[in-house]
Enzyme design. Structure first.
Site, short mmCIF file in Angstrom:
data_model
loop_
_atom_site.label_atom_id
_atom_site.label_comp_id
_atom_site.label_asym_id
_atom_site.label_seq_id
_atom_site.Cartn_x
_atom_site.Cartn_y
_atom_site.Cartn_z
N ALA A 93 38.53 -32.57 -10.34
CA ALA A 93 37.16 -32.88 -9.89
C ALA A 93 36.81 -34.32 -10.22
O ALA A 93 37.37 -34.93 -11.12
CB ALA A 93 36.16 -31.92 -10.54
N ASP A 94 35.85 -34.83 -9.46
CA ASP A 94 35.32 -36.16 -9.73
C ASP A 94 33.84 -36.16 -9.35
O ASP A 94 33.44 -35.50 -8.39
CB ASP A 94 36.06 -37.23 -8.93
CG ASP A 94 35.74 -38.63 -9.45
OD1 ASP A 94 36.29 -39.00 -10.50
OD2 ASP A 94 34.93 -39.33 -8.81
N THR A 95 33.05 -36.90 -10.12
CA THR A 95 31.60 -36.95 -9.90
C THR A 95 31.14 -38.40 -9.84
O THR A 95 31.56 -39.21 -10.67
CB THR A 95 30.87 -36.21 -11.04
OG1 THR A 95 31.28 -34.84 -11.06
CG2 THR A 95 29.36 -36.26 -10.84
N ALA A 130 33.06 -33.70 -6.26
CA ALA A 130 34.12 -33.23 -5.38
C ALA A 130 35.13 -32.45 -6.20
O ALA A 130 35.39 -32.78 -7.37
CB ALA A 130 34.81 -34.41 -4.70
#
Length: 226
Positions: A93-95, A130
């Site tokens: 995940a990435d934010t 994401a």
């Protein structure tokens, strides 16, 4: 490479499908806590710390977050041996935090954290998280999937000295946008539109829906024999 198995003592909400091993490709304690909340056994595996990809000129926030998440998933998947890759579901995940069209990354120091907080104070910003998935090698269907979710956060207008005090706590240091809504920075937010878990960094509702739809997770009750 860093590998850690996360035990869970809580009654499970979900269970992996038979033969599926869950790997969380993230060192974030917030994402570990969110995933552990499902009562799901999983292993944390992170790749050597490489430079995160930078946003490309004109790249939308959701596209950038998805690209960064896919990069993490691919890096961890490449560390698995052939047998592990056949059984492993890799979750990465990435934010990112956006103020208008500007993407705010992680601050380099307390001074930059304060500058970011001053920009956010009294305004509404967007948080995009994401999640990229690498499916087990034995699984039918697409080998990769990616989803994004968006939330809006409105900060109250805080005095500079209050923001400076928060910046000095050190909590903003490794956070996109220089704050943690699940930590001491919770007081900053006046209003949230969207999922809290999206702002924390792992959008649970769309992730659970996708994994259940693909048959990779099962409701725990289905695993109980009477």
């Amino acid at each position: 490479m860093d590998r850690q198995t996360i035990p869970t003592a809580a009654p499970p909400l979900f269970t992996p499908a038979p033969g599926v091993r869950v790997v969380l490709a993230s060192a974030s304690p917030r994402r570990r806590e969110l995933l552990a909340g499902w009562g799901l056994p999983f292993t944390v595996l992170t790749a050597p710390a490489d430079e995160e990809p930078r946003p490309q000129a004109g790249e939308p926030a959701h596209a950038y977050a998805a690209r960064a998440a896919r990069n993490k998933a691919a890096s961890v998947h490449a560390l698995l041996d052939a047998d592990a890759a056949q059984a492993s579901l890799v979750i990465a995940a990435d934010t990112v935090v956006c103020l208008g069209s500007r993407i705010l990354g992680k601050p380099r120091d307390a001074a930059e954290a304060l500058h970011m907080l001053e920009q956010l104070s009294g305004h509404t910003h967007t948080v995009v998280s994401a999640v990229a998935l690498r499916m087990p090698g034995t699984w039918a269907g697409p080998a990769e999937e990616c989803l994004t979710d968006t939330a809006s956060v409105t900060f109250a207008a805080w005095p500079r000295e209050v923001l400076a005090a928060y910046a000095r706590t050190g909590e903003p240091d490794d956070k996109a946008g220089a704050y943690a809504i699940q930590g001491r920075g919770a007081f900053l937010a006046e209003r949230l539109e969207g999922a809290w878990s999206t702002v924390v960094g792992l959008p649970l509702a769309p992730l659970a829906a996708l994994l259940l739809r693909r048959g990779l997770l099962l409701p725990a009750a289905r695993a109980v024999r009477y």
